[in-house]
Design an enzyme around this catalytic site. Sequence first.
Site, mmCIF file in Angstrom:
data_model
loop_
_atom_site.group_PDB
_atom_site.id
_atom_site.type_symbol
_atom_site.label_atom_id
_atom_site.label_comp_id
_atom_site.label_asym_id
_atom_site.label_seq_id
_atom_site.Cartn_x
_atom_site.Cartn_y
_atom_site.Cartn_z
ATOM 1 N N TYR A 18 0.834 -1.216 0.000
ATOM 2 C CA TYR A 18 0.000 0.000 0.000
ATOM 3 C C TYR A 18 0.866 1.262 0.000
ATOM 4 O O TYR A 18 0.462 2.316 -0.484
ATOM 5 C CB TYR A 18 -0.977 -0.019 1.177
ATOM 6 C CG TYR A 18 -2.233 0.781 0.911
ATOM 7 C CD1 TYR A 18 -3.035 0.510 -0.193
ATOM 8 C CD2 TYR A 18 -2.616 1.806 1.755
ATOM 9 C CE1 TYR A 18 -4.184 1.249 -0.443
ATOM 10 C CE2 TYR A 18 -3.768 2.547 1.520
ATOM 11 C CZ TYR A 18 -4.543 2.263 0.407
ATOM 12 O OH TYR A 18 -5.670 2.995 0.169
ATOM 13 N N LYS A 67 -3.336 8.069 3.219
ATOM 14 C CA LYS A 67 -4.555 7.786 3.982
ATOM 15 C C LYS A 67 -4.419 8.241 5.440
ATOM 16 O O LYS A 67 -5.397 8.683 6.051
ATOM 17 C CB LYS A 67 -4.926 6.303 3.913
ATOM 18 C CG LYS A 67 -5.356 5.833 2.524
ATOM 19 C CD LYS A 67 -6.504 6.645 1.948
ATOM 20 C CE LYS A 67 -7.101 6.010 0.700
ATOM 21 N NZ LYS A 67 -8.021 6.923 -0.012
HETATM 22 O O1 0WD Z 1 -10.240 -1.781 -2.176
HETATM 23 C C1 0WD Z 1 -10.556 -0.658 -2.552
HETATM 24 N N1 0WD Z 1 -10.941 -0.443 -3.802
HETATM 25 C C2 0WD Z 1 -10.540 0.451 -1.564
HETATM 26 C C3 0WD Z 1 -10.605 1.769 -1.992
HETATM 27 C C4 0WD Z 1 -10.432 0.113 -0.142
HETATM 28 C C5 0WD Z 1 -10.492 1.248 0.735
HETATM 29 C C6 0WD Z 1 -10.543 2.532 0.257
HETATM 30 N N2 0WD Z 1 -10.586 2.784 -1.091
HETATM 31 C C7 0WD Z 1 -10.657 4.185 -1.517
HETATM 32 C C8 0WD Z 1 -9.652 4.634 -2.551
HETATM 33 O O2 0WD Z 1 -8.378 4.857 -1.988
HETATM 34 C C9 0WD Z 1 -10.308 5.932 -3.011
HETATM 35 O O3 0WD Z 1 -10.073 6.954 -2.063
HETATM 36 O O4 0WD Z 1 -11.892 4.435 -2.127
HETATM 37 C C10 0WD Z 1 -11.791 5.564 -2.982
HETATM 38 C C11 0WD Z 1 -12.385 5.202 -4.328
HETATM 39 O O5 0WD Z 1 -11.582 4.223 -4.936
HETATM 40 P P1 0WD Z 1 -12.137 3.044 -5.853
HETATM 41 O O6 0WD Z 1 -13.600 3.119 -5.956
HETATM 42 O O7 0WD Z 1 -11.473 1.797 -5.395
HETATM 43 O O8 0WD Z 1 -11.427 3.354 -7.242
HETATM 44 P P2 0WD Z 1 -11.889 4.032 -8.633
HETATM 45 O O9 0WD Z 1 -13.132 3.413 -9.111
HETATM 46 O O10 0WD Z 1 -10.687 3.957 -9.523
HETATM 47 O O11 0WD Z 1 -12.163 5.555 -8.238
HETATM 48 C C12 0WD Z 1 -11.177 6.457 -7.860
HETATM 49 C C13 0WD Z 1 -11.300 7.645 -8.747
HETATM 50 C C14 0WD Z 1 -10.551 7.695 -10.057
HETATM 51 O O12 0WD Z 1 -10.547 6.677 -10.802
HETATM 52 P P3 0WD Z 1 -9.248 6.388 -11.790
HETATM 53 O O13 0WD Z 1 -9.124 4.908 -11.676
HETATM 54 O O14 0WD Z 1 -9.703 6.894 -13.102
HETATM 55 O O15 0WD Z 1 -8.022 7.092 -11.245
HETATM 56 O O16 0WD Z 1 -10.722 8.823 -8.269
HETATM 57 C C15 0WD Z 1 -10.866 9.776 -9.326
HETATM 58 C C16 0WD Z 1 -11.091 9.013 -10.582
HETATM 59 O O17 0WD Z 1 -12.415 9.054 -10.971
HETATM 60 N N3 0WD Z 1 -9.702 10.605 -9.530
HETATM 61 C C17 0WD Z 1 -9.817 11.915 -9.704
HETATM 62 N N4 0WD Z 1 -10.897 12.724 -9.708
HETATM 63 C C18 0WD Z 1 -10.687 14.034 -9.944
HETATM 64 N N5 0WD Z 1 -9.473 14.543 -10.157
HETATM 65 C C19 0WD Z 1 -8.510 12.386 -9.920
HETATM 66 C C20 0WD Z 1 -8.357 13.774 -10.147
HETATM 67 N N6 0WD Z 1 -7.172 14.326 -10.375
HETATM 68 N N7 0WD Z 1 -7.657 11.331 -9.878
HETATM 69 C C21 0WD Z 1 -8.396 10.249 -9.627
#
Ligand code: 0WD
Length: 268
Positions: free
Chosen positions: A161, A168
């Site tokens: 991580y 985080k």
């Molecule tokens: O196991 C997991 N998936 C976990 C995720 C476990 C615990 C927490 N999380 C957290 C992540 O760290 C994040 O904070 O949940 C949150 C959402 O993550 P997610 O749903 O797992 O991932 P995803 O569907 O990829 O959404 C995150 C999004 C980005 O997706 P991509 O993959 O395109 O980077 O964050 C957004 C984007 O839509 N993002 C941004 N939005 C605006 N401006 C930017 C940016 N510069 N960069 C990323």
Amino acid sequence: MGLFTGKKGLVFGIANDHSIAWAITQKLHQEGAEMGFTHLPDKDPTRAKMEHRVRKLVEPLGAKLLTPCDVQKDEDIDRVFAQAKEALGGLDFVLHSIAYAPIDDLKGPVYNVSRAGFGLSMDISVYSLLAVTKRAREALNPGGSILTLTYLGGETVIPGYNVMGICKAALESSVTYLAHELGPAGLRVNALSAGPLKTLSSSAVGDFDVMLKLYPAMSPLRRNVTAEEVGKTGMYLLSDLASGVTGEVLHVDAGFHVMGAPPADAKL
Ligand code: 0WD
């Protein structure tokens, strides 16, 4: 009547139908919320892949707004809140579900993280919550709620991580300071710490598959959580059911975080 009937909110961070923000959105919609959404700006506007993917999901829910937002740009965040005011009026909730680290920096070891990569990761994954909250403070109705997403790697070492764990930790600390600052206005700020779920972001995390196997072996519930479980607790934290909860990091991880060593029956 649903828990969110007559309530309005803004959702940052849907990338596709595996996104945690999408799981929470679905629960909010079921409870009657009206919402606006942002998507990551498409690099090539003639091939609007990002927008298209998110539009396909949110349009059937009657999205009141869908607009690009790069949280690294103050002018984008300002524009989004101005558009939300026009489309929705006062807001009742804001969901921040955003994180990013360059893959070479995420790989670790953390002592090798580049200065630029560290800055970029902190900017998108932590500063963005402060920047969004700054605007949300003005936009939220009394009783309003802000929610961000975090992971156990911010509290303890989760190999793989790496720099995101450092982000985080800073994000969770930000939640406590923001809760303190917004509380007198009747606004709440919380974090949901989710168990590992397969999403675009998590696919970049090293040892992610190891974590997926550890949860069924080690957690008190002897399983991992589902996106739906994260969705409904996210909805709860944004709702009036959580009106007395702020500055909290709520774990939705089948209890994994309470274990310090594997249970006797764990097959590792
Ligand atoms: O196991 C997991 N998936 C976990 C995720 C476990 C615990 C927490 N999380 C957290 C992540 O760290 C994040 O904070 O949940 C949150 C959402 O993550 P997610 O749903 O797992 O991932 P995803 O569907 O990829 O959404 C995150 C999004 C980005 O997706 P991509 O993959 O395109 O980077 O964050 C957004 C984007 O839509 N993002 C941004 N939005 C605006 N401006 C930017 C940016 N510069 N960069 C990323």
